[in-house]
Motif scaffolding. Structure first.
Motif, mmCIF file in Angstrom:
data_model
loop_
_atom_site.group_PDB
_atom_site.id
_atom_site.type_symbol
_atom_site.label_atom_id
_atom_site.label_comp_id
_atom_site.label_asym_id
_atom_site.label_seq_id
_atom_site.Cartn_x
_atom_site.Cartn_y
_atom_site.Cartn_z
ATOM 1 N N VAL A 1 41.583 42.957 56.289
ATOM 2 C CA VAL A 1 40.582 44.003 56.475
ATOM 3 C C VAL A 1 39.412 43.394 57.223
ATOM 4 N N THR B 1 42.949 49.079 55.385
ATOM 5 C CA THR B 1 41.915 49.693 54.549
ATOM 6 C C THR B 1 42.509 50.457 53.373
ATOM 7 N N LEU C 1 42.109 48.934 49.891
ATOM 8 C CA LEU C 1 40.789 48.781 49.270
ATOM 9 C C LEU C 1 40.602 49.740 48.107
ATOM 10 N N LEU D 1 34.554 49.775 47.676
ATOM 11 C CA LEU D 1 33.669 49.265 48.712
ATOM 12 C C LEU D 1 32.274 49.142 48.130
ATOM 13 N N GLY E 1 34.594 44.697 50.649
ATOM 14 C CA GLY E 1 35.775 45.488 50.333
ATOM 15 C C GLY E 1 36.621 44.754 49.314
ATOM 16 N N ASP E 2 36.996 45.448 48.255
ATOM 17 C CA ASP E 2 37.700 44.822 47.134
ATOM 18 C C ASP E 2 39.062 45.478 46.957
ATOM 19 N N THR E 3 40.114 44.671 47.044
ATOM 20 C CA THR E 3 41.462 45.203 46.824
ATOM 21 C C THR E 3 41.877 45.092 45.369
ATOM 22 N N TYR F 1 36.864 41.135 50.691
ATOM 23 C CA TYR F 1 36.540 40.914 52.098
ATOM 24 C C TYR F 1 35.043 41.126 52.300
#
Length: 115
Positions: free
Chosen positions: A2, A28, A31, A34, A97-99, A104
């Motif tokens: 990402v 994206t 994710l 965010l 950004g968190d999966t 990220y």
């Protein structure tokens, strides 16, 4: 992978407003959440606001009532509307950004609030 690219920072006087944007590209869909973080010189990076895939938002106490986080799913863009800015809001603001497994980060955009 990402990629996150912030924009919208700048210099404003106390009481002014800015809107930060974060353009997300790549995977994206992975994710879950965010967020916006900020870091001032000599201080640790701290959470400002977050928004989940379901739209649930959280805010740091210091920005509640002044900042609004939002997400445009069509354009994969994250926003942070900042109103009633004060000098303590001066910092570099980072998009996150968190999966759920990996986080990220963007490179940041600087916000300077003068009194």
């Amino acid at each position: 992978q990402v990629q996150l690219v912030e924009s919208g920072g700048g210099s404003v006087q106390s009481g002014g407003s800015l809107r930060l944007s974060c353009a997300a590209s790549g995977s994206t869909i992975s994710l879950d959440k965010l967020a916006w973080y900020r870091q001032s010189p000599g201080k640790e990076r701290a959470l400002v606001a977050s928004i989940t895939i379901s739209g649930r938002t959280t805010y740091a106490d210091s920005v509640k009532g002044r900042f609004t986080i939002s997400r445009d799913y069509n354009t994969n863009t994250l926003y942070l509307q900042m109103n009633s800015l004060i000098p303590d809001d001066t910092a570099t603001y980072f998009c996150n950004g968190d999966t759920g497994v990996y986080m990220y980060w963007g490179r940041g955009t600087q916000v300077v609030v003068s009194s």
